[in-house]
Enzyme design. Structure first.
Site, PDB file in Angstrom:
ATOM      1  CE  LYS A  81      99.051  14.210  20.446  1.00 24.68           C
ATOM      2  NZ  LYS A  81     100.589  14.544  20.675  1.00 24.68           N
ATOM      3  CD  GLN A 125     103.055  14.214  18.082  1.00 20.97           C
ATOM      4  OE1 GLN A 125     102.359  15.027  18.414  1.00 20.97           O
ATOM      5  NE2 GLN A 125     103.609  13.185  18.388  1.00 20.97           N
ATOM      6  CG  ASP A 148     103.171  16.594  25.184  1.00 19.42           C
ATOM      7  OD1 ASP A 148     102.227  16.124  24.909  1.00 19.42           O
ATOM      8  OD2 ASP A 148     104.039  16.874  24.007  1.00 19.42           O
TER       9      ASP A 148
END
Length: 350
Positions: A81, A125, A148
């Site tokens: 990412k 995460q 997200d």
């Protein structure tokens, strides 16, 4: 005259059988959809959009990633990412925290980043250690920075067919289908897996009502990529009997496998020409080499002989997930200008 009609019917029947044989003999393997290629296309779009944004006097977007613990897979995902962010021109940072961090300490860190004007996008995460409530953490991230797309506000807007921060993996699946030109209008879709971060959002997107505001719509893209789903969607899960699962897969025009079960979908379960999108990521031991390798939920070699389209694992949905995260980060940076501070505080408080 009757004999002539009989002869004509016989010829037509013979011609039909020859056509069937020709079609069967010329049946080609499925088109393997390259997620890497589509992801590069999207990252190029993000880069161009970002350069235009910066050229008008705005600063570059900044993405903050919180990584808890030492899970090797999580570290690998985060590295991908941050590399993608650098590639498109987004600045980023990875904040490492020990596995034993308390939930309260993690919430305090999120609150600090929520109120930091330099931070445009924020993600934690997953998975997190067992002593931390993942839902509480996802809801602690400001909806306007939630790249997200896991905050309850963003999930709710998605379910109402409103523009929002879409979860990256479901949005990636959506873009794979739309950019490949796979029709969804009035089609039967089977989503295998009902997770709240993947299976459920994919189902919601694919049955989006075309009369409503389109999720994922973007003015910089062709209208093709912002069409509604309007599909008839069925969701299966771990308690769906195998015979019932087969009944659904055999009539499905599109199958999205997101259950985390290797070889869940096999060739005998699908109809010829179906599009099969494999979201599964499973690590199994190769029987020949003895080494571990990544596989999806689909028997790739078998299904590709019968499907019309198929995504590989790796190299399919994975790169798209990262690409869509970059799009969300740019969207988050622009949303700051669109949302007054009062509305941001109200959204976070909710």
């Amino acid at each position: 005259m009757a004999a002539l009609r009989t002869l004509r019917k016989l010829c037509q029947h013979t011609q039909h059988q020859v056509c069937k044989l020709h079609t069967s003999a010329s049946r080609q393997e499925a088109v393997v959809i390259s997620g890497k290629k589509l992801a590069r296309q999207i990252r190029d779009e993000v880069r161009a959009d970002l350069e235009e944004w910066v050229s008008t006097g705005h600063r570059r977007p900044h993405l903050s990633v919180i990584l808890v613990g030492d899970n090797p897979a999580s570290h690998s995902y985060v590295l991908n990412k941050t590399r993608a962010a650098a590639d498109v021109g987004i600045s980023s940072e990875t904040i490492l925290k020990h596995t034993n961090i308390s939930e309260e300490e993690l919430l305090d860190l999120i609150d600090k980043l929520n109120t930091d004007p330099r931070v445009d996008g924020l993600l934690v995460q997953l998975p997190l250690p067992e002593h931390i409530d993942e839902r509480a953490i996802c809801n602690a991230v400001s909806p306007t920075k939630d790249v997200d797309g896991f905050h309850v506000v963003n999930v709710g807007r998605m379910c109402l067919d409103q523009s929002t921060m879409l979860p990256a993996t479901p949005w990636g699946v959506w873009e794979i289908i739309k950019r490949t030109g796979i029709p969804t209008f009035g089609k039967n879709v089977l989503v295998a897996g009902r997770s709240k971060n993947v299976g459920m959002p994919i189902a919601m997107l694919l049955h989006t009502d075309g009369r409503h505001e389109r999720p994922g719509a973007c003015a910089s893209l062709s209208p093709l990529f912002s069409l509604a789903g309007d599909a008839t969607v069925t969701i299966s899960h771990r308690y769906t009997p195998k015979d019932q699962l087969c009944q659904h897969t055999k009539i499905a025009d599109i199958i999205v496998a997101a259950a985390g079960i290797p070889n869940l979908i096999t060739a005998d379960m699908i109809k010829e020409g179906a599009a099969v999108i494999d979201v599964g990521i499973n690590r199994v031991q190769d029987p020949i080499t003895g080494k571990s390798r990544l596989v999806g939920d689909v028997d790739f070699e078998g299904v590709r002989q019968k499907a019309g389209f198929i995504t590989p694992v790796p190299g399919g949905v994975g790169p798209m997930t990262v690409a869509m995260l970059m799009k969300n980060t740019v969207k988050a940076a622009k949303n700051v200008l669109l949302c007054p501070p009062q509305r941001i505080r109200m959204a976070v408080a909710s």
